[in-house]
Structure formats: structure tokens, C-alpha cells
Design a protein around this motif. Structure first.
Motif, PDB file in Angstrom:
ATOM      1  N   VAL A 165      92.174   3.269   7.446  1.00 55.45           N
ATOM      2  CA  VAL A 165      91.780   4.744   8.221  1.00 55.45           C
ATOM      3  C   VAL A 165      91.672   5.524   6.904  1.00 55.45           C
ATOM      4  CG1 VAL A 165      92.436   6.927   8.723  1.00 55.45           C
ATOM      5  CG2 VAL A 165      93.438   4.360  10.630  1.00 55.45           C
ATOM      6  N   LEU A 166      90.503   5.589   6.749  1.00 56.49           N
ATOM      7  CA  LEU A 166      90.114   6.625   5.496  1.00 56.49           C
ATOM      8  C   LEU A 166      91.067   8.669   5.845  1.00 56.49           C
ATOM      9  CD1 LEU A 166      88.907   8.014   2.812  1.00 56.49           C
ATOM     10  CD2 LEU A 166      86.773   8.596   4.303  1.00 56.49           C
ATOM     11  N   TRP A 167      91.878   9.088   5.520  1.00 55.02           N
ATOM     12  CA  TRP A 167      92.119  10.279   5.277  1.00 55.02           C
ATOM     13  C   TRP A 167      91.351  11.217   3.797  1.00 55.02           C
ATOM     14  CZ3 TRP A 167      96.413  11.541   8.695  1.00 55.02           C
ATOM     15  CH2 TRP A 167      97.185  10.546   9.449  1.00 55.02           C
ATOM     16  N   GLU A 168      92.088  12.420   4.364  1.00 57.11           N
ATOM     17  CA  GLU A 168      91.162  13.213   3.295  1.00 57.11           C
ATOM     18  C   GLU A 168      91.702  14.426   4.059  1.00 57.11           C
ATOM     19  OE1 GLU A 168      87.158  15.715   2.213  1.00 57.11           O
ATOM     20  OE2 GLU A 168      86.660  14.582   4.047  1.00 57.11           O
ATOM     21  N   LYS A 169      92.283  14.904   2.562  1.00 49.79           N
ATOM     22  CA  LYS A 169      92.959  16.707   2.780  1.00 49.79           C
ATOM     23  C   LYS A 169      91.937  17.558   2.756  1.00 49.79           C
ATOM     24  CE  LYS A 169      96.636  18.653   0.035  1.00 49.79           C
ATOM     25  NZ  LYS A 169      97.821  18.693  -0.741  1.00 49.79           N
ATOM     26  N   ILE A 170      92.076  18.367   3.851  1.00 51.19           N
ATOM     27  CA  ILE A 170      91.106  19.534   3.866  1.00 51.19           C
ATOM     28  C   ILE A 170      92.478  20.808   4.467  1.00 51.19           C
ATOM     29  CG2 ILE A 170      89.471  19.870   6.264  1.00 51.19           C
ATOM     30  CD1 ILE A 170      89.535  17.340   6.672  1.00 51.19           C
ATOM     31  N   ASN A 171      91.602  21.212   3.653  1.00 45.63           N
ATOM     32  CA  ASN A 171      92.260  22.921   3.914  1.00 45.63           C
ATOM     33  C   ASN A 171      94.185  22.556   4.080  1.00 45.63           C
ATOM     34  OD1 ASN A 171      90.404  23.803   4.510  1.00 45.63           O
ATOM     35  ND2 ASN A 171      90.500  24.082   6.419  1.00 45.63           N
ATOM     36  N   ASP A 201      96.020  20.166   4.484  1.00 46.25           N
ATOM     37  CA  ASP A 201      96.637  19.309   5.605  1.00 46.25           C
ATOM     38  C   ASP A 201      95.347  18.027   5.087  1.00 46.25           C
ATOM     39  OD1 ASP A 201      98.215  18.031   7.700  1.00 46.25           O
ATOM     40  OD2 ASP A 201      96.524  19.077   9.408  1.00 46.25           O
ATOM     41  N   TRP A 202      96.461  16.794   5.932  1.00 47.49           N
ATOM     42  CA  TRP A 202      94.950  15.277   5.739  1.00 47.49           C
ATOM     43  C   TRP A 202      95.090  14.916   7.173  1.00 47.49           C
ATOM     44  CZ3 TRP A 202      94.033  12.592   1.327  1.00 47.49           C
ATOM     45  CH2 TRP A 202      95.081  13.186   0.383  1.00 47.49           C
ATOM     46  N   LYS A 203      93.782  14.452   7.097  1.00 45.30           N
ATOM     47  CA  LYS A 203      92.472  14.342   7.988  1.00 45.30           C
ATOM     48  C   LYS A 203      92.257  13.380   8.494  1.00 45.30           C
ATOM     49  CE  LYS A 203      93.070  18.988  10.079  1.00 45.30           C
ATOM     50  NZ  LYS A 203      93.531  19.127  11.141  1.00 45.30           N
ATOM     51  N   VAL A 204      92.354  12.281   9.261  1.00 41.22           N
ATOM     52  CA  VAL A 204      92.092  11.216   9.840  1.00 41.22           C
ATOM     53  C   VAL A 204      89.901  11.646   9.836  1.00 41.22           C
ATOM     54  CG1 VAL A 204      91.318   8.901  11.151  1.00 41.22           C
ATOM     55  CG2 VAL A 204      93.690  10.307  11.480  1.00 41.22           C
ATOM     56  N   VAL A 205      89.146  10.686   8.981  1.00 38.67           N
ATOM     57  CA  VAL A 205      87.918  10.630   8.481  1.00 38.67           C
ATOM     58  C   VAL A 205      87.349   9.485   9.343  1.00 38.67           C
ATOM     59  CG1 VAL A 205      85.990  11.067   7.033  1.00 38.67           C
ATOM     60  CG2 VAL A 205      88.166  12.236   6.765  1.00 38.67           C
ATOM     61  N   TRP A 206      88.017   8.766   8.669  1.00 38.60           N
ATOM     62  CA  TRP A 206      87.311   7.294   9.766  1.00 38.60           C
ATOM     63  C   TRP A 206      88.475   5.940   9.978  1.00 38.60           C
ATOM     64  CZ3 TRP A 206      84.220   5.944   4.737  1.00 38.60           C
ATOM     65  CH2 TRP A 206      82.434   6.724   4.433  1.00 38.60           C
ATOM     66  N   ASP A 207      88.498   6.367  11.444  1.00 40.57           N
ATOM     67  CA  ASP A 207      89.095   5.041  12.112  1.00 40.57           C
ATOM     68  C   ASP A 207      88.682   3.844  12.215  1.00 40.57           C
ATOM     69  OD1 ASP A 207      91.412   4.664  12.640  1.00 40.57           O
ATOM     70  OD2 ASP A 207      91.499   5.443  14.811  1.00 40.57           O
ATOM     71  N   ALA A 208      89.098   2.713  11.476  1.00 42.86           N
ATOM     72  CA  ALA A 208      88.586   0.923  12.078  1.00 42.86           C
ATOM     73  C   ALA A 208      89.191   0.257  12.474  1.00 42.86           C
ATOM     74  CB  ALA A 208      87.345   1.029  10.769  1.00 42.86           C
ATOM     75  N   PRO A 209      89.669   0.261  13.721  1.00 39.49           N
ATOM     76  CA  PRO A 209      90.854  -1.077  13.580  1.00 39.49           C
ATOM     77  C   PRO A 209      89.813  -2.264  14.017  1.00 39.49           C
ATOM     78  CG  PRO A 209      90.502   0.272  15.923  1.00 39.49           C
ATOM     79  CD  PRO A 209      90.143   1.029  14.673  1.00 39.49           C
ATOM     80  N   VAL A 210      91.339  -3.370  13.973  1.00 38.71           N
ATOM     81  CA  VAL A 210      90.341  -4.646  13.717  1.00 38.71           C
ATOM     82  C   VAL A 210      91.451  -5.447  14.606  1.00 38.71           C
ATOM     83  CG1 VAL A 210      88.992  -6.609  12.227  1.00 38.71           C
ATOM     84  CG2 VAL A 210      89.395  -4.368  11.996  1.00 38.71           C
ATOM     85  N   SER A 211      90.825  -6.154  15.720  1.00 42.21           N
ATOM     86  CA  SER A 211      91.983  -6.705  16.367  1.00 42.21           C
ATOM     87  C   SER A 211      91.574  -7.777  15.992  1.00 42.21           C
ATOM     88  CB  SER A 211      91.121  -6.589  18.019  1.00 42.21           C
ATOM     89  OG  SER A 211      91.915  -8.311  18.686  1.00 42.21           O
TER      90      SER A 211
END
Length: 175
Positions: free
Chosen positions: A142-148, A150-160
Motif C-alpha cells: 500500500v502506498l500511503w500519502e499524507k494529505i491535509n 492525515d495519512w490516506k491510502v493512494v494505491w492498494d495492491a493485494p496479491v493472493s
């Protein structure tokens, strides 16, 4: 000459004090910073787990950026928060979803952080579900970014790590 020496001393004093100030600035990278951000992410993941289990996608979405991208396995990407919420609202209509997210490592630098973790997923279908019960496990990035602030998920990539049932049968039969 006296003015030139005074000017030179002033410039050196300013330069020296600037160097001293930069040493006192909070370092926003490295192991300590990454560990601090890991704690924040683990708290957010704990909330996300509870909200997925309760079917509260609007609450889950508060931890995602407006232009987030989620890459669900074997499906097209969910681009943007509205598509994310729409897809998950449909998922909640066919059963219960339970995630267990385990953050393994976080690398943070400034306003960006990358999380590597493992997950388990249990899906319990209801009577309207076109799919059977699912038990899945895997890894995610998961790529997180601090926006305003607050840390938010930008990209979420699960791999089964689980094989697709039909593919396992096909590979055994040689098709």
C-alpha cells in the motif's frame, strides 16, 4: 574595508546559524520516522478491519484518497473513491467480508509511506451470492500519502497466494 569585514562576518554568522537550524529540523525519513508512521498505519488498519466486517464502506473510504486505486485480485482496478465505494457496496450485498491485516514493514520519507504486509480474508456468502465462501491469504503493498495532515491510502495492491480453483484443476489435467 571595515564595512567589508562587517558584511563578511554577518554573512558567515547567517550561514552558520542556518546550518545549526537545519540540524534541529525533525527528520522525516529513516527507521525512527518509518516506525512512527507504521504505528499510525496499524491504527488505521485496525479501524479498516472493523469497518469492512461491519459493511461500513463509507467509513473505510475515509482512509482512502479521492483518487485512490485499489487493485483487487482477478478484477479491473477500482479507480477513484466513488468506484471503490460502489464496488464494495455491491460486495457487501452478497455476504460478509472479514480481513486480518498485518503490517510487516513501512518505509516512509516525507509525505509518502509504503507499507508491506500480509492478510487473510474470509468471505461468508448470503443466499443472494453468486460466489461460494472464500478463504484467502496473501501479501499486499500500500502506498500511503499524507494529505491535509492525515495519512490516506493512494494505491492498494493485494496479491493472493492462493491458486485460482479452476486453474489448479486445469494445470493438473494438462489443459
Amino acid at each position: 574595508m571595515k564595512n567589508q569585514i562587517l558584511f563578511l562576518l554577518t554573512v558567515l554568522l547567517i550561514a552558520f546559524s542556518s546550518c545549526q537550524k537545519s540540524k534541529n529540523v525533525d527528520k522525516q525519513s529513516g527507521i525512527e520516522y518509518s516506525n512512527k508512521i507504521k504505528e499510525i498505519i496499524e491504527e488505521k488498519n485496525a479501524e479498516i478491519e472493523v469497518w469492512y466486517s461491519a459493511g461500513l464502506i463509507d467509513s473505510v473510504a475515509t482512509h482512502f484518497a479521492d483518487q485512490s486505486i485499489q487493485l483487487p485480485p482477478n478484477q479491473p482496478p477500482l479507480i477513484g473513491i466513488e468506484n471503490f465505494k460502489e464496488a464494495w457496496n455491491q460486495n457487501f450485498q452478497i455476504g460478509e467480508w472479514e480481513f486480518d491485516l498485518n503490517t510487516q514493514q513501512v518505509k516512509a520519507d516525507g509525505n509518502l509511506a509504503t507499507e508491506f504486509g500480509t492478510y487473510t480474508l474470509s468471505f461468508s456468502p448470503n443466499e443472494n451470492s453468486p460466489i461460494p465462501a472464500i478463504k484467502d491469504k496473501g501479501s499486499y503493498v500500500v502506498l500511503w500519502e499524507k494529505i491535509n495532515d492525515d495519512w490516506k491510502v493512494v494505491w492498494d495492491a493485494p496479491v493472493s497466494q492462493m491458486p485460482i480453483p479452476n486453474m489448479m484443476t486445469d494445470s493438473i489435467s494438462g489443459e
